[in-house]
Design an enzyme around this catalytic site. Sequence first.
Site, short mmCIF file in Angstrom:
data_model
loop_
_atom_site.label_atom_id
_atom_site.label_comp_id
_atom_site.label_asym_id
_atom_site.label_seq_id
_atom_site.Cartn_x
_atom_site.Cartn_y
_atom_site.Cartn_z
CB SER A 1 -0.98 0.00 1.17
OG SER A 1 -0.33 0.27 2.38
CG HIS B 1 9.39 1.30 12.04
ND1 HIS B 1 9.42 -0.07 11.84
CD2 HIS B 1 9.11 1.49 13.35
CE1 HIS B 1 9.21 -0.68 13.00
NE2 HIS B 1 9.01 0.25 13.93
C1 GAR Z 1 3.82 -0.65 6.75
O1 GAR Z 1 3.03 -0.39 7.88
C2 GAR Z 1 5.26 -0.31 7.02
O2 GAR Z 1 5.43 0.81 7.84
C3 GAR Z 1 5.74 -1.56 7.73
O3 GAR Z 1 5.15 -2.60 7.00
C4 GAR Z 1 3.90 -2.16 6.47
C5 GAR Z 1 3.88 -2.45 4.99
O4 GAR Z 1 2.63 -2.17 4.44
N1 GAR Z 1 7.16 -1.65 7.75
C6 GAR Z 1 7.87 -2.07 8.80
O5 GAR Z 1 7.37 -2.46 9.82
C7 GAR Z 1 9.39 -2.02 8.60
N2 GAR Z 1 10.07 -2.21 9.84
P1 GAR Z 1 2.45 -2.01 2.89
O6 GAR Z 1 3.03 -3.28 2.26
O7 GAR Z 1 0.96 -1.94 2.69
O8 GAR Z 1 3.18 -0.76 2.45
#
Ligand code: GAR
Length: 209
Positions: free
Chosen positions: A13, A109
């Site tokens: 996303s 993050h």
């Molecule tokens: C997001 O919330 C991002 O901040 C987190 O993973 C999710 C990915 O969502 N990342 C971490 O925790 C890195 N340490 P997405 O695939 O929908 O962008």
Amino acid sequence: MKRLGILLSGRGSNFLAIAKSIREGRLPNAEIAIVIANVADAPGLKAAQDLGLPTAVFVSKGRKRAEHDADVAACLREHGVDLVILAGYMRLLSPEFIAAFPNRILNIHPSLLPAFPGLDAQQQAFDYGCKVAGCTVHFVDEHLDHGVIVLQRSIAVLETDDAHSLSNRILAEEHVAYSEAIARVLSGEYRIEGRRYLRISEAAPTPVK
Ligand code: GAR
């Protein structure tokens, strides 16, 4: 034009929010050069293909970190990437990879770092009873969720929240924060002093003697 290389492992996303910012002119000097996944069936990879973007998969499971990262770095170089964007890339990077792109890798993050690095940051903030939560965009260094902070966005934790609703509201902030941070970094109008990222326009003027 500056070329972004997106690395993702899952839903994607944040990647889609960046692609939308580019489409809608909020990142006028950026284009997505390549989307790379380390998980073959990452929904974010399929979304990138549906948008007609160049994609690549380097499955990381079972491979030595340095070898996997060398393949990813070579692919990023082949595509002339200026800035590497970790968008839910749930894998630690090797020191060699980080050294290959000095101050050219950003991560997002879902916590106000240095609180709650690592997995399930939103749940950790909720369980801790935080009254404020948020997200951080930072340069990547050799430590987990640790490098110089470009920007943070915060929200109040509501008494009606559960970890799920809190995560959703943090994610909405992430989608704004990441494009904003990329725009700032691509502008080049900043300097780094120790751990501090300073926008040149906001930095204290050099005293005149
Ligand atoms: C997001 O919330 C991002 O901040 C987190 O993973 C999710 C990915 O969502 N990342 C971490 O925790 C890195 N340490 P997405 O695939 O929908 O962008």
